[in-house]
Design a protein around this motif. Sequence first.
Motif, PDB file in Angstrom:
ATOM      1  N   LEU A 148       0.842  -1.209   0.000  1.00 55.04           N
ATOM      2  CA  LEU A 148       0.000   0.000   0.000  1.00 55.04           C
ATOM      3  C   LEU A 148       0.876   1.258   0.000  1.00 55.04           C
ATOM      4  O   LEU A 148       0.621   2.210  -0.735  1.00 55.04           O
ATOM      5  N   ASP A 149       1.938   1.232   0.806  1.00 57.07           N
ATOM      6  CA  ASP A 149       2.822   2.413   0.866  1.00 57.07           C
ATOM      7  C   ASP A 149       3.499   2.646  -0.482  1.00 57.07           C
ATOM      8  O   ASP A 149       3.659   3.789  -0.915  1.00 57.07           O
ATOM      9  N   SER A 150       3.875   1.539  -1.147  1.00 61.26           N
ATOM     10  CA  SER A 150       4.606   1.692  -2.411  1.00 61.26           C
ATOM     11  C   SER A 150       3.726   2.267  -3.519  1.00 61.26           C
ATOM     12  O   SER A 150       4.228   2.727  -4.530  1.00 61.26           O
ATOM     13  N   ILE A 151       2.416   2.203  -3.332  1.00 64.79           N
ATOM     14  CA  ILE A 151       1.532   2.760  -4.370  1.00 64.79           C
ATOM     15  C   ILE A 151       0.820   4.018  -3.854  1.00 64.79           C
ATOM     16  O   ILE A 151      -0.241   4.380  -4.332  1.00 64.79           O
ATOM     17  N   GLY A 152       1.437   4.646  -2.870  1.00 64.54           N
ATOM     18  CA  GLY A 152       0.907   5.937  -2.408  1.00 64.54           C
ATOM     19  C   GLY A 152      -0.358   5.832  -1.575  1.00 64.54           C
ATOM     20  O   GLY A 152      -1.174   6.756  -1.566  1.00 64.54           O
ATOM     21  N   CYS A 153      -0.531   4.712  -0.865  1.00 61.58           N
ATOM     22  CA  CYS A 153      -1.738   4.555  -0.033  1.00 61.58           C
ATOM     23  C   CYS A 153      -1.373   4.572   1.451  1.00 61.58           C
ATOM     24  O   CYS A 153      -1.923   3.787   2.241  1.00 61.58           O
TER      25      CYS A 153
END
Length: 264
Positions: A148-153
């Motif tokens: 999630l963090d790697s896709i801006g979430c």
Amino acid sequence: MQYVFAASGMTCEVPGTDSSRTIFKGLRFAIERGEIVDLVGPSGSGKSSLLTAFAQLNPHAHGSMELEGRPASEFTPQQWRSQVAYLPQKALLTGSTVAEAIRLPWTLRIRNTTGTSRPSRLSRLFSRQSPAAQAKALLPSERIRATLDSIGCEDIDLDRAPHDLSGGQAARVSLARTLLTEPKVLLADEVDAGLDDENAEKVAAIMAQYADRGMSIVRIRHRPPDGRASRIVALDGGVLTETYANSRKISQSNNREDGQEARA
Ligand SMILES: Nc1ncnc2c1ncn2[C@@H]1O[C@H](COP(=O)(O)OP(=O)(O)OP(=O)(O)O)[C@@H](O)[C@H]1O
């Protein structure tokens, strides 16, 4: 040239009042690794029917399909759908937390294998645990968080109840869930419908990130072109026509410019 996914003779006939109605017949389509293709067309022209046919989810459709040169008949429907994944417009997120909702495909896979006469190696390994606990072992929260963090979430809390998410967050969680299953082809059915421009852009950026890594993506879209698709293909009157191709480089690994030939 070898396409990741190729379909021919795609035909869809839906039940009518007196007789069946042909939505499309004999359509061909192919997509390369890392390509984004937009599928457009008037409402009711059969776009969703075509994508669900590609995912073997449409009982009214048939045709020949291949994935990396292997015919669909070599896959079970479940195997096929895990590689040619259909993402519906409306995010269906069940479970008491976002993490549980994201683990659903793993939980279902475990449930489906535990009832079989010959349990899989995985189900034997974890057989004393509940399907939810087994799914958690296979897909730990740390991996979900990192994805999630790697896709801006970063804004999405894994412990949050899915029904508390905003529309944009729910759309991104639904997309992340499918991306985590690592399909070769993602069939995204108007997943940005109902989102504001900012959230639609976030969803599009996430998909482009995965296309750059080699995922092939078909997007049904009603929004104006965003420059990310290498081709825009229109379905109208049962005919599939390539209406536009730009010079977007389709993937780092492909290292080729698109737009040289029509493939619809
Ligand atoms: N199960 C079904 N039974 C009867 N008709 C159906 C069925 N599924 C789809 N249709 C019809 O097939 C046609 C194509 O529907 P489809 O949803 O694929 O179009 P679409 O291009 O995706 O539309 P939209 O852009 O509005 O989502 C429509 O006329 C629809 O009513």
